[in-house]
Every structure is written in structure tokens, then in C-alpha cells.
Motif scaffolding. Structure first.
Motif, PDB file in Angstrom:
ATOM      1  N   GLU A   1       0.837  -1.291  -0.047  1.00  0.00           N
ATOM      2  CA  GLU A   1       0.274  -0.108   0.150  1.00  0.00           C
ATOM      3  C   GLU A   1       0.591   1.239   0.007  1.00  0.00           C
ATOM      4  OE1 GLU A   1      -1.296   0.352   4.616  1.00  0.00           O
ATOM      5  OE2 GLU A   1      -2.041  -1.163   3.702  1.00  0.00           O
ATOM      6  N   LEU A   2       2.391   1.278   0.390  1.00  0.00           N
ATOM      7  CA  LEU A   2       2.995   2.451   0.651  1.00  0.00           C
ATOM      8  C   LEU A   2       3.903   2.499  -0.554  1.00  0.00           C
ATOM      9  CD1 LEU A   2       4.178   2.598   4.193  1.00  0.00           C
ATOM     10  CD2 LEU A   2       2.473   4.012   3.025  1.00  0.00           C
ATOM     11  N   TYR A   3       3.901   1.333  -1.619  1.00  0.00           N
ATOM     12  CA  TYR A   3       5.016   1.573  -2.555  1.00  0.00           C
ATOM     13  C   TYR A   3       4.789   2.448  -3.549  1.00  0.00           C
ATOM     14  CZ  TYR A   3       8.339  -0.273  -5.884  1.00  0.00           C
ATOM     15  OH  TYR A   3       9.383  -0.365  -6.963  1.00  0.00           O
ATOM     16  N   SER A   4       5.880   3.342  -3.799  1.00  0.00           N
ATOM     17  CA  SER A   4       5.744   4.739  -4.485  1.00  0.00           C
ATOM     18  C   SER A   4       6.947   4.662  -5.290  1.00  0.00           C
ATOM     19  CB  SER A   4       5.574   5.773  -3.428  1.00  0.00           C
ATOM     20  OG  SER A   4       6.913   6.102  -2.951  1.00  0.00           O
ATOM     21  N   ALA A   5       6.973   5.739  -6.298  1.00  0.00           N
ATOM     22  CA  ALA A   5       8.018   5.948  -7.184  1.00  0.00           C
ATOM     23  C   ALA A   5       9.263   6.318  -6.410  1.00  0.00           C
ATOM     24  CB  ALA A   5       7.739   7.373  -7.873  1.00  0.00           C
ATOM     25  N   MET A   6       9.430   6.715  -4.927  1.00  0.00           N
ATOM     26  CA  MET A   6      10.431   6.836  -4.362  1.00  0.00           C
ATOM     27  C   MET A   6      11.213   5.379  -4.106  1.00  0.00           C
ATOM     28  SD  MET A   6      11.112   8.535  -0.564  1.00  0.00           S
ATOM     29  CE  MET A   6       9.561   8.019  -0.106  1.00  0.00           C
ATOM     30  N   ASP A   7      10.187   4.660  -3.719  1.00  0.00           N
ATOM     31  CA  ASP A   7      10.693   3.110  -3.600  1.00  0.00           C
ATOM     32  C   ASP A   7      11.789   2.834  -4.752  1.00  0.00           C
ATOM     33  OD1 ASP A   7       9.792   2.278  -0.761  1.00  0.00           O
ATOM     34  OD2 ASP A   7       7.833   2.708  -1.704  1.00  0.00           O
ATOM     35  N   ALA A   8      10.751   2.760  -5.930  1.00  0.00           N
ATOM     36  CA  ALA A   8      11.535   2.446  -7.145  1.00  0.00           C
ATOM     37  C   ALA A   8      12.799   3.065  -7.452  1.00  0.00           C
ATOM     38  CB  ALA A   8      10.507   2.526  -8.365  1.00  0.00           C
ATOM     39  N   LYS A   9      12.820   4.547  -7.135  1.00  0.00           N
ATOM     40  CA  LYS A   9      14.169   4.989  -7.431  1.00  0.00           C
ATOM     41  C   LYS A   9      15.236   4.730  -6.632  1.00  0.00           C
ATOM     42  CE  LYS A   9      15.176   9.692  -8.630  1.00  0.00           C
ATOM     43  NZ  LYS A   9      14.781  10.999  -9.278  1.00  0.00           N
ATOM     44  N   VAL A  10      15.004   4.236  -5.386  1.00  0.00           N
ATOM     45  CA  VAL A  10      16.038   3.640  -4.709  1.00  0.00           C
ATOM     46  C   VAL A  10      16.578   2.137  -4.726  1.00  0.00           C
ATOM     47  CG1 VAL A  10      15.795   5.664  -2.962  1.00  0.00           C
ATOM     48  CG2 VAL A  10      14.678   3.569  -2.419  1.00  0.00           C
ATOM     49  N   GLY A  11      15.791   1.679  -5.554  1.00  0.00           N
ATOM     50  CA  GLY A  11      15.936   0.315  -5.927  1.00  0.00           C
ATOM     51  C   GLY A  11      15.111  -0.847  -5.236  1.00  0.00           C
ATOM     52  N   HIS A  12      14.216  -0.472  -4.591  1.00  0.00           N
ATOM     53  CA  HIS A  12      13.189  -1.130  -3.580  1.00  0.00           C
ATOM     54  C   HIS A  12      12.236  -2.054  -5.009  1.00  0.00           C
ATOM     55  CE1 HIS A  12      13.278   1.075   0.352  1.00  0.00           C
ATOM     56  NE2 HIS A  12      14.382   0.349  -0.016  1.00  0.00           N
ATOM     57  N   TYR A  13      11.937  -3.255  -4.594  1.00  0.00           N
ATOM     58  CA  TYR A  13      10.920  -3.869  -5.583  1.00  0.00           C
ATOM     59  C   TYR A  13       9.639  -4.079  -5.093  1.00  0.00           C
ATOM     60  CZ  TYR A  13      15.237  -5.005  -7.859  1.00  0.00           C
ATOM     61  OH  TYR A  13      16.754  -4.785  -8.496  1.00  0.00           O
ATOM     62  N   ARG A  14       9.579  -3.984  -3.797  1.00  0.00           N
ATOM     63  CA  ARG A  14       8.064  -4.128  -3.063  1.00  0.00           C
ATOM     64  C   ARG A  14       8.241  -3.898  -1.817  1.00  0.00           C
ATOM     65  NH1 ARG A  14      10.632  -8.800  -3.810  1.00  0.00           N
ATOM     66  NH2 ARG A  14       9.802  -9.139  -5.953  1.00  0.00           N
ATOM     67  N   ARG A  15       7.087  -3.708  -1.122  1.00  0.00           N
ATOM     68  CA  ARG A  15       6.808  -3.638   0.367  1.00  0.00           C
ATOM     69  C   ARG A  15       6.209  -4.745   1.002  1.00  0.00           C
ATOM     70  NH1 ARG A  15       8.186   1.067   3.154  1.00  0.00           N
ATOM     71  NH2 ARG A  15       9.307   2.791   1.867  1.00  0.00           N
ATOM     72  N   TYR A  16       6.385  -5.251   2.016  1.00  0.00           N
ATOM     73  CA  TYR A  16       5.646  -6.354   2.884  1.00  0.00           C
ATOM     74  C   TYR A  16       4.889  -5.722   4.026  1.00  0.00           C
ATOM     75  CZ  TYR A  16       8.862  -9.372   0.046  1.00  0.00           C
ATOM     76  OH  TYR A  16       9.437 -10.048  -1.125  1.00  0.00           O
ATOM     77  N   SER A  17       3.631  -6.496   3.982  1.00  0.00           N
ATOM     78  CA  SER A  17       3.118  -6.094   5.529  1.00  0.00           C
ATOM     79  C   SER A  17       3.781  -7.184   6.443  1.00  0.00           C
ATOM     80  CB  SER A  17       1.617  -6.813   5.405  1.00  0.00           C
ATOM     81  OG  SER A  17       1.525  -8.042   5.281  1.00  0.00           O
ATOM     82  N   LYS A  18       3.712  -6.914   7.656  1.00  0.00           N
ATOM     83  CA  LYS A  18       4.147  -7.970   8.778  1.00  0.00           C
ATOM     84  C   LYS A  18       3.799  -9.403   8.724  1.00  0.00           C
ATOM     85  CE  LYS A  18       2.856  -7.743  12.873  1.00  0.00           C
ATOM     86  NZ  LYS A  18       2.733  -7.255  14.661  1.00  0.00           N
ATOM     87  N   LYS A  19       2.458  -9.530   8.221  1.00  0.00           N
ATOM     88  CA  LYS A  19       2.003 -10.925   7.770  1.00  0.00           C
ATOM     89  C   LYS A  19       2.840 -11.671   6.845  1.00  0.00           C
ATOM     90  CE  LYS A  19      -2.544 -12.933   8.144  1.00  0.00           C
ATOM     91  NZ  LYS A  19      -3.886 -12.727   7.975  1.00  0.00           N
ATOM     92  N   GLN A  20       2.828 -10.679   5.749  1.00  0.00           N
ATOM     93  CA  GLN A  20       3.704 -11.181   4.471  1.00  0.00           C
ATOM     94  C   GLN A  20       4.835 -11.671   4.767  1.00  0.00           C
ATOM     95  OE1 GLN A  20       3.005  -7.970   1.954  1.00  0.00           O
ATOM     96  NE2 GLN A  20       1.321  -8.894   0.693  1.00  0.00           N
TER      97      GLN A  20
END
Length: 98
Positions: A1-20
Motif C-alpha cells: 500500500e505504500l510502494y511509490s516512485a520513491m521506492d523504485a528510485k532507490v531500488g526497492h522492488y516491493r513492500r511487505y506487510s508484517k504478515k507477508q
């Protein structure tokens, strides 16, 4: 739900929930010793950033301001809310055969 252009720019591929993230580690042979969210206020900062549809660029002065004034407050609030919400996840695991 928080994944944004900023994540992509710094090399993140995804965000996880605690459960995931807990499920991912359990399915790959780990025992989860603890798992909690981190940076309560950062969650809301990231959500606002995403809602505003920013390009992924961050003003260095904004980061310095956040780190100096907001983050210490966020660390305090983590004591109360880290079970429920945060921008990041801290997980401690060990292999099942250890």
C-alpha cells in the motif's frame, strides 16, 4: 500500500506487510522470534508522498528535517504502535535446525 516512485528510485522492488514477511520466512525454513513495525510517523509520511503522486525525488533538506525532528518522535510512538503500523519492518529469525 505504500510502494511509490520513491521506492523504485532507490531500488526497492516491493513492500511487505508484517504478515507477508513472517509467512515468507516461515515458508523458507525459519522460526520468527519477533517481528514488528518501525517508524510509525514514517508510515503516514510515505502515504502522503504516495497520495500526492510525487516523482520519487526527495528534497535533502526535508530528509534532514525528518531525521532531526520527526524521527525521534516516531521512535517514541513506536513503543505504543509498532505492533500495528509503521513504514518499515524489523524481523528477528533463526533457522529451524539451529
Amino acid at each position: 500500500e505504500l510502494y511509490s516512485a520513491m521506492d523504485a528510485k532507490v531500488g526497492h522492488y516491493r513492500r511487505y506487510s508484517k504478515k507477508q514477511i513472517e509467512k515468507l520466512f516461515l515458508e523458507n525454513g525459519y522460526i520468527v522470534k519477533s517481528c514488528h513495525y518501525f517508524d510509525f510517523l514514517g508510515y503516514f509520511a510515505a502515504a502522503i508522498y504516495k497520495i500526492l503522486g510525487k516523482s520519487g525525488d526527495i528534497n535533502p533538506k526535508s530528509l534532514i528535517f525528518y531525521d532531526k525532528y520527526i524521527f525521534p518522535i516516531s521512535l517514541f510512538l513506536d513503543k505504543f504502535f509498532s505492533r500495528f503500523i509503521g513504514k518499515n519492518i524489523v524481523i528477528e529469525v533463526m533457522l529451524k535446525n539451529e
